[in-house]
Design an enzyme around this catalytic site. Structure first.
Site, PDB file in Angstrom:
ATOM      1  N   VAL A 113      42.731  48.009  50.367  1.00  0.00           N
ATOM      2  CA  VAL A 113      41.333  47.960  49.918  1.00  0.00           C
ATOM      3  C   VAL A 113      41.193  49.028  48.828  1.00  0.00           C
ATOM      4  O   VAL A 113      41.489  50.190  49.064  1.00  0.00           O
ATOM      5  CB  VAL A 113      40.383  48.283  51.079  1.00  0.00           C
ATOM      6  CG1 VAL A 113      38.936  48.194  50.627  1.00  0.00           C
ATOM      7  CG2 VAL A 113      40.622  47.354  52.272  1.00  0.00           C
ATOM      8  N   THR A 114      40.864  48.624  47.636  1.00  0.00           N
ATOM      9  CA  THR A 114      40.507  47.291  47.201  1.00  0.00           C
ATOM     10  C   THR A 114      41.712  46.611  46.559  1.00  0.00           C
ATOM     11  O   THR A 114      42.593  47.275  46.010  1.00  0.00           O
ATOM     12  CB  THR A 114      39.348  47.330  46.177  1.00  0.00           C
ATOM     13  OG1 THR A 114      39.758  48.072  45.018  1.00  0.00           O
ATOM     14  CG2 THR A 114      38.106  47.976  46.745  1.00  0.00           C
ATOM     15  N   VAL A 117      42.364  47.389  42.789  1.00  0.00           N
ATOM     16  CA  VAL A 117      42.785  48.732  42.379  1.00  0.00           C
ATOM     17  C   VAL A 117      43.878  49.268  43.298  1.00  0.00           C
ATOM     18  O   VAL A 117      44.966  49.609  42.847  1.00  0.00           O
ATOM     19  CB  VAL A 117      41.579  49.712  42.338  1.00  0.00           C
ATOM     20  CG1 VAL A 117      42.044  51.134  42.031  1.00  0.00           C
ATOM     21  CG2 VAL A 117      40.546  49.258  41.313  1.00  0.00           C
ATOM     22  N   CYS A 118      43.608  49.327  44.586  1.00  0.00           N
ATOM     23  CA  CYS A 118      44.517  50.007  45.516  1.00  0.00           C
ATOM     24  C   CYS A 118      45.719  49.169  45.924  1.00  0.00           C
ATOM     25  O   CYS A 118      46.772  49.718  46.243  1.00  0.00           O
ATOM     26  CB  CYS A 118      43.749  50.436  46.764  1.00  0.00           C
ATOM     27  SG  CYS A 118      42.290  51.438  46.400  1.00  0.00           S
ATOM     28  N   THR A 119      45.578  47.847  45.940  1.00  0.00           N
ATOM     29  CA  THR A 119      46.662  46.968  46.367  1.00  0.00           C
ATOM     30  C   THR A 119      47.575  46.570  45.213  1.00  0.00           C
ATOM     31  O   THR A 119      48.801  46.575  45.348  1.00  0.00           O
ATOM     32  CB  THR A 119      46.096  45.684  47.017  1.00  0.00           C
ATOM     33  OG1 THR A 119      45.194  46.051  48.062  1.00  0.00           O
ATOM     34  CG2 THR A 119      47.195  44.806  47.578  1.00  0.00           C
TER      35      THR A 119
END
Length: 193
Positions: A113-114, A117-119
């Site tokens: 998540v998110t 961006v993060c994945t």
């Protein structure tokens, strides 16, 4: 990338930034569905004895603690979580990258998540490093539908396999007729009830 089927003996679960604050930014999927799917992934990994690598970003400042479901289901992984201080691509954090490599698994089930961006960035890096990566799209989400779609498209174009919770759970389990499979199918039935 190999099309080898993932299972509990050859895959690791990597969970990125499933934090109270980051989940609050998601609008592409219902928060309760995201939480339920993430919890199911952690339960299945625990039953199958899969390594779980967990990371968080800026817990004390912006993004808040890891969701309580993960703390309860995987307390050891939570205690070992890599706490990043704002490094966007978790694979750029040496401790996180080492934890993923130390699993000894080349098949990575990834949720974060998110997604936009993060994945996406760790997923792209892992594929570049030769890992087989399945991103569980419905155990994550993005602030907007367009952001979610673009992230999923970009990952898929780069060789990331996209999946959903029930699909990867079935793949990892392999058979409902085993003792582990019987436990997992009960979890799945409870999740949809």
């Amino acid at each position: 990338m190999s099309e080898q089927r993932f299972n509990g003996a050859n895959a690791a679960l990597v969970l990125i930034d499933h934090q109270e604050g980051t989940i609050g930014w998601v609008n592409s999927i219902a928060h309760d569905v995201l939480r339920k799917n993430t919890a199911l992934l952690a339960r299945v990994a625990t039953i199958l004895g899969m390594p779980i690598v967990m990371t968080s970003s800026m817990e004390a400042f912006v993004q808040g603690p890891i969701i309580k479901e993960l703390v309860e289901i995987a307390p050891e992984a939570h205690a070992r979580r890599i706490q990043r201080m704002g490094i966007i691509n978790a694979m750029d954090d040496g401790d996180f990258a080492a934890a993923v490599h130390d699993t000894g698994r080349r098949n990575i089930v990834l949720a974060g998540v998110t997604n936009d961006v993060c994945t996406i960035f760790p997923a792209l890096t892992l594929v570049e490093e030769g890992f087989n990566v399945q991103v569980v799209a419905d155990a994550g989400g993005s602030p907007s539908a367009i952001g979610e779609e673009m992230a999923l498209r970009r990952m898929e174009q780069a060789g990331v396999m996209l999946t959903a919770t029930n699909q990867i759970v079935a793949e990892l389990t392999g058979s409902w007729s085993t003792e582990e499979g019987g436990r997992i199918v009960q979890l799945m039935m409870a999740a949809v009830a």
